[in-house]
Scaffold this motif. Structure first.
Motif, PDB file in Angstrom:
ATOM      1  N   ASN A 132      48.711  19.645 -19.792  1.00 51.24           N
ATOM      2  CA  ASN A 132      49.056  20.313 -18.829  1.00 51.24           C
ATOM      3  C   ASN A 132      50.452  21.439 -19.011  1.00 51.24           C
ATOM      4  OD1 ASN A 132      46.378  19.596 -16.712  1.00 51.24           O
ATOM      5  ND2 ASN A 132      47.415  17.520 -16.063  1.00 51.24           N
ATOM      6  N   VAL A 133      49.629  22.057 -19.478  1.00 47.92           N
ATOM      7  CA  VAL A 133      51.255  23.650 -19.238  1.00 47.92           C
ATOM      8  C   VAL A 133      51.826  24.507 -17.603  1.00 47.92           C
ATOM      9  CG1 VAL A 133      51.875  25.727 -20.387  1.00 47.92           C
ATOM     10  CG2 VAL A 133      49.886  24.100 -21.665  1.00 47.92           C
ATOM     11  N   THR A 134      53.008  23.874 -17.523  1.00 49.18           N
ATOM     12  CA  THR A 134      53.089  23.391 -16.492  1.00 49.18           C
ATOM     13  C   THR A 134      54.803  24.756 -16.681  1.00 49.18           C
ATOM     14  OG1 THR A 134      55.398  21.061 -16.613  1.00 49.18           O
ATOM     15  CG2 THR A 134      53.087  21.648 -15.565  1.00 49.18           C
ATOM     16  N   SER A 135      56.044  24.107 -16.201  1.00 50.86           N
ATOM     17  CA  SER A 135      57.124  25.135 -16.724  1.00 50.86           C
ATOM     18  C   SER A 135      58.595  24.522 -16.449  1.00 50.86           C
ATOM     19  CB  SER A 135      57.228  25.780 -16.202  1.00 50.86           C
ATOM     20  OG  SER A 135      58.065  27.195 -15.952  1.00 50.86           O
ATOM     21  N   GLY A 136      59.595  24.787 -17.366  1.00 55.64           N
ATOM     22  CA  GLY A 136      61.134  24.443 -17.438  1.00 55.64           C
ATOM     23  C   GLY A 136      60.795  24.744 -15.313  1.00 55.64           C
ATOM     24  N   LEU A 137      60.109  25.087 -14.911  1.00 52.42           N
ATOM     25  CA  LEU A 137      60.397  25.777 -13.415  1.00 52.42           C
ATOM     26  C   LEU A 137      60.105  24.451 -12.779  1.00 52.42           C
ATOM     27  CD1 LEU A 137      60.020  29.236 -12.825  1.00 52.42           C
ATOM     28  CD2 LEU A 137      62.227  28.150 -12.856  1.00 52.42           C
ATOM     29  N   ALA A 138      59.149  23.637 -12.813  1.00 52.43           N
ATOM     30  CA  ALA A 138      58.742  22.412 -12.698  1.00 52.43           C
ATOM     31  C   ALA A 138      60.097  21.107 -11.881  1.00 52.43           C
ATOM     32  CB  ALA A 138      57.847  21.840 -13.096  1.00 52.43           C
ATOM     33  N   ILE A 139      60.977  21.635 -12.986  1.00 46.16           N
ATOM     34  CA  ILE A 139      62.215  20.354 -12.887  1.00 46.16           C
ATOM     35  C   ILE A 139      62.919  21.184 -12.031  1.00 46.16           C
ATOM     36  CG2 ILE A 139      64.028  19.745 -13.925  1.00 46.16           C
ATOM     37  CD1 ILE A 139      62.336  19.979 -16.526  1.00 46.16           C
ATOM     38  N   ALA A 140      63.501  22.837 -11.757  1.00 48.38           N
ATOM     39  CA  ALA A 140      64.004  23.180 -10.620  1.00 48.38           C
ATOM     40  C   ALA A 140      63.895  24.155 -10.674  1.00 48.38           C
ATOM     41  CB  ALA A 140      65.669  22.641 -11.511  1.00 48.38           C
ATOM     42  N   PRO A 141      63.677  25.409  -9.923  1.00 45.56           N
ATOM     43  CA  PRO A 141      62.929  26.208  -8.668  1.00 45.56           C
ATOM     44  C   PRO A 141      63.733  27.131  -9.218  1.00 45.56           C
ATOM     45  CG  PRO A 141      63.377  24.868  -7.247  1.00 45.56           C
ATOM     46  CD  PRO A 141      63.563  24.620  -8.314  1.00 45.56           C
ATOM     47  N   ASN A 142      63.763  28.190  -9.683  1.00 45.88           N
ATOM     48  CA  ASN A 142      64.406  29.524  -9.104  1.00 45.88           C
ATOM     49  C   ASN A 142      63.759  30.629  -7.478  1.00 45.88           C
ATOM     50  OD1 ASN A 142      62.122  31.769  -9.917  1.00 45.88           O
ATOM     51  ND2 ASN A 142      62.499  32.198 -11.153  1.00 45.88           N
ATOM     52  N   THR A 143      65.162  31.264  -7.439  1.00 52.79           N
ATOM     53  CA  THR A 143      65.117  32.065  -6.334  1.00 52.79           C
ATOM     54  C   THR A 143      63.669  32.826  -5.996  1.00 52.79           C
ATOM     55  OG1 THR A 143      67.174  31.520  -6.086  1.00 52.79           O
ATOM     56  CG2 THR A 143      66.630  33.428  -4.328  1.00 52.79           C
ATOM     57  N   GLY A 144      63.358  33.393  -7.528  1.00 52.69           N
ATOM     58  CA  GLY A 144      62.681  34.633  -6.956  1.00 52.69           C
ATOM     59  C   GLY A 144      61.092  34.490  -7.772  1.00 52.69           C
ATOM     60  N   SER A 145      60.620  33.292  -8.020  1.00 56.31           N
ATOM     61  CA  SER A 145      59.031  33.491  -7.896  1.00 56.31           C
ATOM     62  C   SER A 145      58.774  31.257  -7.126  1.00 56.31           C
ATOM     63  CB  SER A 145      58.962  33.206  -9.166  1.00 56.31           C
ATOM     64  OG  SER A 145      59.722  32.222  -9.619  1.00 56.31           O
ATOM     65  N   PRO A 146      59.195  31.602  -5.972  1.00 53.64           N
ATOM     66  CA  PRO A 146      58.600  30.240  -4.901  1.00 53.64           C
ATOM     67  C   PRO A 146      58.008  28.914  -4.927  1.00 53.64           C
ATOM     68  CG  PRO A 146      59.470  31.709  -3.736  1.00 53.64           C
ATOM     69  CD  PRO A 146      60.377  32.509  -4.940  1.00 53.64           C
ATOM     70  N   VAL A 147      56.533  30.658  -4.991  1.00 56.58           N
ATOM     71  CA  VAL A 147      55.222  30.181  -5.236  1.00 56.58           C
ATOM     72  C   VAL A 147      54.950  29.729  -6.542  1.00 56.58           C
ATOM     73  CG1 VAL A 147      52.999  30.904  -4.748  1.00 56.58           C
ATOM     74  CG2 VAL A 147      54.235  31.317  -3.045  1.00 56.58           C
ATOM     75  N   TYR A 148      55.151  30.524  -7.523  1.00 59.80           N
ATOM     76  CA  TYR A 148      54.913  30.174  -8.971  1.00 59.80           C
ATOM     77  C   TYR A 148      55.402  28.486  -9.718  1.00 59.80           C
ATOM     78  CZ  TYR A 148      55.046  29.771 -13.967  1.00 59.80           C
ATOM     79  OH  TYR A 148      54.753  30.115 -15.177  1.00 59.80           O
ATOM     80  N   CYS A 149      57.128  28.528  -8.846  1.00 59.06           N
ATOM     81  CA  CYS A 149      57.402  27.263  -8.749  1.00 59.06           C
ATOM     82  C   CYS A 149      56.822  26.038  -8.323  1.00 59.06           C
ATOM     83  CB  CYS A 149      58.963  27.706  -8.667  1.00 59.06           C
ATOM     84  SG  CYS A 149      59.788  28.801  -9.691  1.00 59.06           S
ATOM     85  N   ALA A 150      55.981  26.231  -7.554  1.00 57.04           N
ATOM     86  CA  ALA A 150      56.131  25.003  -6.356  1.00 57.04           C
ATOM     87  C   ALA A 150      53.963  24.448  -7.444  1.00 57.04           C
ATOM     88  CB  ALA A 150      55.477  25.494  -5.070  1.00 57.04           C
TER      89      ALA A 150
END
Length: 240
Positions: A132-150
């Protein structure tokens, strides 16, 4: 895991990281089936010798199309790589909720559906893997793309629980966490971007080594910071 002669289903395999993954896996002797939604991308993949399935994973029709095209073919490795973003920044404009729904479906629902459908045949193989390819944003979200991070955080949580469920069986579960990679999705973003070729190579090394996680590039630093102080990692990422 020896990738040679493995039958691999790779979603989102006609562009970006997925296209590089497909080529590198094929070079190692794997039999790669790719999925994509761009007619041009699918045509290019077929010209390169790949079996390519047209599927838009932002809705249930995408997984149905993949499963219908696969029939009862053997699959040794499932790589859930396909993903999409969604503009969702209230500081700029009211968000497009349909785009958010598409993002949630593509990034979370579709991988879950494919895993559920293909796990029985993966269990029949001498050795198998789910990546499963997730993202570093799965560890801690950024401000600009909350749905993608979630969605990526949700897939990370699902992956960890799935790994625990399948502990001791023949199906190895890998999570790949890329940083910002130079792809069509990130074309409008500034900053340092990892070449997709290198990202793909690191994902493949994780599969071959039977790693649980591939923290790729700058994500290794974020992972280290988060292990010491989740609050500091969150503060760092929420600045963006």
């Amino acid at each position: 895991m020896d990738i040679r002669d493995k039958a691999i289903l790779l979603t989102g395999g006609t562009a970006g990281i997925g296209a590089k993954l497909a080529r590198q896996l094929a070079a190692k002797g794997a039999q790669v089936i790719v999925t994509g939604r761009s007619a041009t991308g699918l045509e290019n993949a077929r010209e390169q010798g790949f079996d390519a399935i047209a599927a838009d994973l932002s809705g249930p029709g995408g997984t149905a199309a993949i499963l219908d095209a696969l029939g009862d073919r053997t699959i040794d490795i499932l790589i859930n790589n396909a993903g999409q973003g969604a503009d969702h920044d209230f500081r700029k404009a009211a968000p497009d909720l349909e785009a958010a729904d598409d993002c949630i479906y593509a990034n979370f629902n579709s991988p879950v559906r494919l895993i559920a459908a293909l796990l029985p045949r993966l269990k029949q193989r001498p050795e198998a893997a789910i990546v499963n390819v997730t993202s570093g944003l799965a560890i801690a979200p950024n401000t600009g793309s909350p749905v993608y991070c979630a969605t990526k955080a949700a897939l990370r949580s699902y992956t960890q629980a799935l790994r625990a469920q399948l502990s001791g069986c023949n199906v190895h579960v890998v999570e790949a966490l890329p940083p910002v990679v130079a792809t069509q999705m990130t074309a409008g973003m500034g900053g340092i971007k990892m070449p997709p070729e290198e990202c793909a190579a690191q994902i493949i090394r994780a599969i071959e080594k039977n790693d649980h996680e591939a923290n790729i590039g700058m994500v290794r630093i974020l992972r280290g910071v988060h292990s010491l102080s989740p609050k500091l990692a969150a503060w760092m990422m929420l600045r963006f």
